[in-house]
Design a protein around this motif. Structure first.
Motif, short mmCIF file in Angstrom:
data_model
loop_
_atom_site.label_atom_id
_atom_site.label_comp_id
_atom_site.label_asym_id
_atom_site.label_seq_id
_atom_site.Cartn_x
_atom_site.Cartn_y
_atom_site.Cartn_z
N LEU B 371 17.23 73.38 32.13
CA LEU B 371 17.21 72.14 31.36
C LEU B 371 15.79 71.66 31.10
O LEU B 371 15.48 71.16 30.02
N LEU B 397 23.86 65.89 26.98
CA LEU B 397 25.28 66.00 27.27
C LEU B 397 26.10 66.08 25.99
O LEU B 397 27.02 66.88 25.87
N PRO B 417 30.71 71.88 33.80
CA PRO B 417 29.58 71.06 33.33
C PRO B 417 28.33 71.32 34.14
O PRO B 417 27.80 70.45 34.79
N MET B 419 24.65 71.68 34.31
CA MET B 419 23.58 71.29 33.40
C MET B 419 22.36 72.18 33.54
O MET B 419 21.52 72.21 32.69
N GLN B 420 22.26 72.87 34.64
CA GLN B 420 21.04 73.62 34.87
C GLN B 420 20.85 74.73 33.84
O GLN B 420 19.81 74.89 33.28
#
Lengths: 676, 424
Positions: B371, B397, B417, B419-420
């Motif tokens: 991210l 997101l 989900p 996010m990394q």
């Protein structure tokens, strides 16, 4: 769902809509210092203003969605025309029954969708069918959950209807019922039969709005987020029972309708009869809201230029959400009435007049403190100055006048830029623009505009007279030039004449029309300069204009990373403790442990040796206790310090700055700012 | 002389059956010979596969109902858990021969219960002297259920010790079903696709009463000529035939041509069908809209299809986030410094690109990226300064949602989900 760190990203977990506690007491609104600030009155004013604005926005939104909802209603009403009549027509047997589906393209502003859907389902329940189910993707990870949710919503709504009519009905507990289509169908049959068999006299008024077999509407709020399998299964299942239960699907789509074909294979999408509905674009929506809420004299409260820009920027750069814009506007109102004692006067003219007469001495003092008032005073001659500063009653009259003026101030910036444009406009556009100006000015109440209107009208008639002469002249020019062009055939001459032509155009262009245009533009410019003075220059603008853009930005567009860094790097910023005030980049030993640890870790590379870190920490901490520290402690770290260090490090880990490393056991890895 | 012949069933019934299943006579006779007589034990499990709308479900249903064999017909998609499936079988079985008798609610959680209850039901229903058929449509769903369900159904005859045959219908081959630990092998049977001749025969069989069979057959011929290249799905073709037939009849209704004027009729319908192929068939516009259009005599051009609305407005930063995500997923990390830094120093051209990187990165597909890298690229590609505000982070997101909508660049690696790393 777990969040890995606070400092890396921002994770939005929206709570399910809870009932907000209404009307917090006025005590919260009261600032501690003065009683002279009419907190109660301000609170009441603020509330009444907000409720007005709220109802206004709701009205606007309803109007804007009306078209969409009307279209949807007519779609629904023709979706299952022959559900009960068993038609024997040949085509009906041959075609397969598709599920009527409305694809509702709502735009990327997902936060606004909820309101639209709520409005939609209300309208549907009022007019077409009591059976509306709203499905959220996050509630339906599997087909089982979807069916459960669906049946729960549908059957509950039935129970509600029944209980209103005081009827015995078997309370169906959701767990006992098999969550499958057959049970849904049997429920539907029993429900429709019940309403059928009932005596019409009793039920007429409630059920006549719905049809005999009202369709069952299933709304997928966010179609993109549903998994393909769930959607496919549900569609396949329901298409097998479409003969028994009149289902209608509504897909809420945030992106583009192409998503339907991407999510569903042809074999599934061929079971649907998809019609497209498009909502108003959010930009148009916003401009309507701005027109009706901000660029109007209906509401006394005004937004300053910077504040408006902050709000619009958030809208354009981040979310396209009208709902968030309105929330921001609400925050502005709240902040204004909370922080500005003189906002008592920010109300409608009649009230303002009354309140001005009842101003106390303290409040007048407050007015005197306003910078804009000071500027105003300085401009007056000295005799008046003294009077203004001493005589309260005199002040009051002035004040009122200002308040009146304020109401007619429109948006300034936009006018300035449009003026430039006007200089380049062609005739027809100019004429229409002038006509619009006249209309707007006529509609506004101020008496001082009468003269202007007359002048503008005069200009308009001049234009009309011009038109005839102008047209013939223009034609002459063009014809003659074309003739010339035909004569000169060789390239050099052609070029030359073209240049000449251009030149002559430029000089000749100052025709009557041109002159008139300049005259008009100048006149408008003068008008603007006279009446549309920037709000900041106005006396007492602070009363109705909210200008604290930085406060607003801090609230609406917060920067958690920056804030975290500031808090850890410079604790004085938040704690306001003089002892913590550090000069330069030094590490104060009085700072909280976590700050010390944080600052030390900033100096390290990707991997941090815990032992070195601890040593550095204890050195910093011990620096404070140096006088009574003895030599023995220098190589043996005190247990308390050790404990403090461990706590601080684990706090940092919780905040997501570091994580244990597998490469080396006694090291931790940095995660942020130059880390891995 | 009927093709179907079986000593156990009256020939009149068989003749009727044959008329109902055109072009599937050989399969039906095969099935009949496997089934044997009513009281005979049949093969424990039969697996039937074939393409969409090759008549699997229809043939089974007609066969079982016409010959009045006791049977249970369950769709596995509809009964998505094993509990629902088993209970549904029992419920249908109860009502199967007891007729109108109100069925008591059944509770059946495991296969063990099922076998017990199954035996009970059969005992009470006087079905012992006949084979009971359990047809599981869309059987590929069984693979998603508990591991014991599929093997148990395959040898249900043995487990229950009753005269029962399980028939699985699926669109995929048996090899994809076989569990790794092995199981009882069912008798597999293939339903081949209908040929164009078959389609012609089946489609023309059901002609509208007000027109002659020949007239309708000619229409089907034209229809197949246009659509056979793209669509062999019988159901879809029938749907299309019904949708466009009124247009075909138009000249006849208006009296401009009689039923034998094939050329005139063809000229009238052909462009119309071609248009239908581009719109209705692809579900660009819905069939009801198409019918309305036909009725009003409007041009299909006025109705915009679903794919006409591809334009999408995005907030300013979202656009840049998408670009940044695209760059991050296709550019190698090493090139970041060169592309996004102002003073990146000199890079030798020859060694800069490794050999495998010379092949287009697009062929290799998107790669995951952290991210932080996404945000760093974002900050460098946006002209003015971007404050790292909460709004930006939450926009990341939102982009996850958007990913589904930009096909060639977007394909999320995992649904979680996380996010990394995610790919665009």
């Amino acid at each position: 769902m777990t969040t890995c760190s606070v400092s890396k990203g921002c994770f939005v977990f929206k709570p399910s809509t809870k009932k907000r506690r209404l009307s917090e007491k006025t005590a919260n609104f009261r600032s501690p210092n003065h009683d002279s600030e009419d907190t109660e009155l301000r609170f009441v004013t603020c509330q009444s203003l907000w409720s007005q604005i709220k109802s206004e926005t709701e009205q606007i939104q309803e109007d804007l969605n009306k078209q969409l909802i009307d279209n949807l209603m007519s779609f629904l009403s023709r979706s299952h025309p022959d559900f009960q009549e068993k038609t024997t027509e040949w085509t009906c047997g041959m075609k397969f029954r598709e599920i009527p589906t409305a694809a509702l393209v709502l735009g990327v502003n997902v936060t606004d969708h909820d309101l639209t859907f709520r409005g939609l389902s209300d309208v549907l329940q009022d007019n077409i069918t009591p059976y509306v189910a709203l499905l959220d993707a996050k509630d339906c990870p599997g087909i089982k959950n979807l069916m459960q949710k669906l049946m729960g919503q549908l059957m509950n709504c039935d129970i509600e209807v029944d209980s209103l009519e005081d009827e015995d009905c078997v309370q169906v507990s959701q767990n006992r019922i098999r969550c499958s289509m057959p049970s849904l169908i049997s429920w539907y049959e029993s429900v429709t039969k019940k309403t059928d068999s009932e005596t019409p006299s009793k039920k007429r008024n409630s059920s006549s709005r719905h049809w005999q077999t009202p369709p069952v509407v299933v709304i997928f709020k966010d179609m993109e987020s549903f998994t393909t399998k769930v959607l496919q299964d549900f569609i396949v299942i329901s298409s097998q029972h479409i003969h028994e239960i009149p289902l209608v699907l509504i897909f809420g789509i945030a992106t583009s309708p192409m998503i339907i074909h991407r999510l569903l294979p042809h074999s599934v999408s061929s079971l649907l009869c998809i019609e497209l509905f498009q909502s108003l674009s959010c930009k148009e929506h916003l401009s309507t809201i701005i027109d009706k809420l901000i660029l109007t004299s209906r509401f006394p409260f005004k937004l300053g230029e910077k504040v408006l820009r902050v709000l619009i920027n958030i809208f354009l750069y981040h979310d396209f959400s009208v709902q968030n814009f309105i929330k921001g506007f609400q925050l502005c109102i709240l902040e204004h009435f909370y922080s500005e004692p003189l906002s008592v006067l920010c109300c409608h003219q009649g009230d303002a007049k009354k309140r001005v007469y009842s101003l106390s001495h303290d409040q007048c003092e407050n007015i005197r403190k306003l910078p804009s008032f000071r500027r105003y005073v300085e401009k007056q001659e000295s005799g008046k100055q003294i009077e203004l500063l001493t005589n309260d009653s005199f002040l009051k009259i002035r004040e009122l006048h200002c308040a009146c003026l304020e109401n007619q101030v429109w948006e300034t910036e936009e006018y300035e830029s449009s003026l430039q444009l006007a200089r380049m406009l062609n005739k027809t556009d100019l004429v229409t623009m002038l006509q619009q100006c006249v209309e707007i000015l006529m509609s506004s109440s101020g008496k001082e505009f009468d003269k202007t209107v007359e002048k503008l009208k005069e200009l308009l008639t001049q234009f009309q007279n011009l038109e005839v002469a102008e047209a013939s002249q223009e034609r002459d020019v063009s014809i003659s030039s074309q003739k010339e062009l035909q004569k000169k055939t060789d390239l050099y001459h052609l070029q030359k004449t073209l240049l000449e032509l251009k030149e002559s155009r430029r000089s000749k262009k100052l025709t009557k029309f041109e002159m008139l245009r300049f005259e008009v533009v100048d006149y408008i410019d003068r008008l603007v300069r006279k009446y549309l003075v920037p709000a900041d220059n106005r006396t007492l603008h602070e009363i109705v204009y909210f200008n604290a853009a930085t406060v607003l930005r801090g609230h609406l567009n917060a920067a958690p990373r920056t804030a975290l860094h500031t808090a850890l790097n410079n604790p004085h910023w938040y704690l306001k403790n003089q002892a913590l005030k550090c000069d330069g980049g030094g590490i104060s030993n009085k700072a909280p442990d976590i700050c010390i640890v944080y600052k030390l870790h900033l100096e390290c590379g990707r991997l941090i040796n815990l032992v070195d870190w601890l040593e550095a920490f204890s050195t910093v901490v011990m620096a404070a206790e140096e006088p009574n520290g003895d030599a023995a402690s220098s190589d043996e770290v005190d247990d308390t310090i050790h404990a403090r260090f461990i706590r601080a490090v684990s706090e940092l880990e919780l905040l997501g700055f570091i994580k244990p490393s597998k490469q080396k056991t006694d090291h931790v890895a940095r995660l942020t700012w130059g880390g891995c | 002389m009927p093709n179907l012949a079986h000593p156990a069933y009256p020939s009149a019934e068989l003749l009727h059956l044959e008329s109902l299943v055109p072009c599937r006579e050989s399969q039906v006779s095969m099935l009949l010979s496997i089934f044997g007589e009513r009281q005979h034990f049949s093969f424990p499990s039969i697996f039937i596969y074939g393409h969409t709308s090759s008549g699997k479900t229809y043939v089974m249903q007609t066969l079982l109902t016409t010959l009045q064999l006791p049977h249970v017909f369950v769709n596995c998609v509809e009964h998505f858990t094993s509990r629902l499936l088993l209970e549904e079988i029992l419920i249908q079985l109860q009502s199967c021969s007891s007729g109108t008798e109100q069925t008591s609610p059944v509770h059946c959680d495991t296969l063990n219960d099922f076998v017990r209850l199954f035996k009970q039901t059969l005992a009470s229903q006087e079905l012992q002297d006949q084979t009971v058929y359990i047809v599981l449509d869309r059987a590929e769903q069984l693979r998603e259920m508990e591991a014991n369900i599929l093997p148990a159904f395959l040898r249900l005859q043995e487990l229950t010790d009753r005269n029962v045959t399980v028939i699985l219908l699926s669109e995929i081959v048996w090899e994809l079903f076989r569990p790794s630990i092995g199981c009882f092998e069912p008798f597999t049977m293939y339903f081949p696709d209908y040929s164009i001749g078959h389609l012609q025969k089946i489609l023309s069989q059901n002609h509208p009463p007000e027109y002659s069979a020949d007239f309708y057959a000619a229409y089907i011929n034209i229809l197949l000529g246009v659509f056979y290249m793209v669509c062999r799905d019988l159901k879809e073709l029938r749907h299309l035939a019904a949708l466009n037939f009124s247009k075909y009849c138009e000249p006849v209704v208006r009296g401009e041509a009689n039923e034998r004027d094939t050329r005139k009729l063809w000229k009238n319908i052909e462009p119309h069908l071609k248009k239908a192929m581009q719109t209705v068939y692809l579900r660009e516009i819905s069939s009801s809209q198409w019918e309305r259009l036909q009725r009003d005599g409007g041009e299909p051009g006025q109705l915009k299809g679903l794919s006409a609305h591809t334009h999408m407005e995005l907030p300013y930063y979202s656009k840049f986030l998408l670009i940044a995500a695209y760059l991050a997923s296709y550019n190698p990390v090493r090139t970041d410094k060169r592309f996004f830094l102002k003073h990146h120093g000199k890079i030798r051209k020859t060694n800069f690109m490794k050999k495998h990187e010379k092949t287009s990165n697009h062929l290799l597909g998107p790669k995951p990226f952290p991210l932080d890298r996404l945000l760093a690229i974002l900050y460098s590609i946006v002209d003015n300064r971007v404050a790292p505000t909460a709004n930006i982070f939450s926009q990341v997101l939102m982009n996850l949602v958007l990913m589904y909508c930009l096909p060639h660049l977007l394909e999320m690696e995992s649904r979680q989900p996380q996010m990394q790393t995610f790919t665009l």
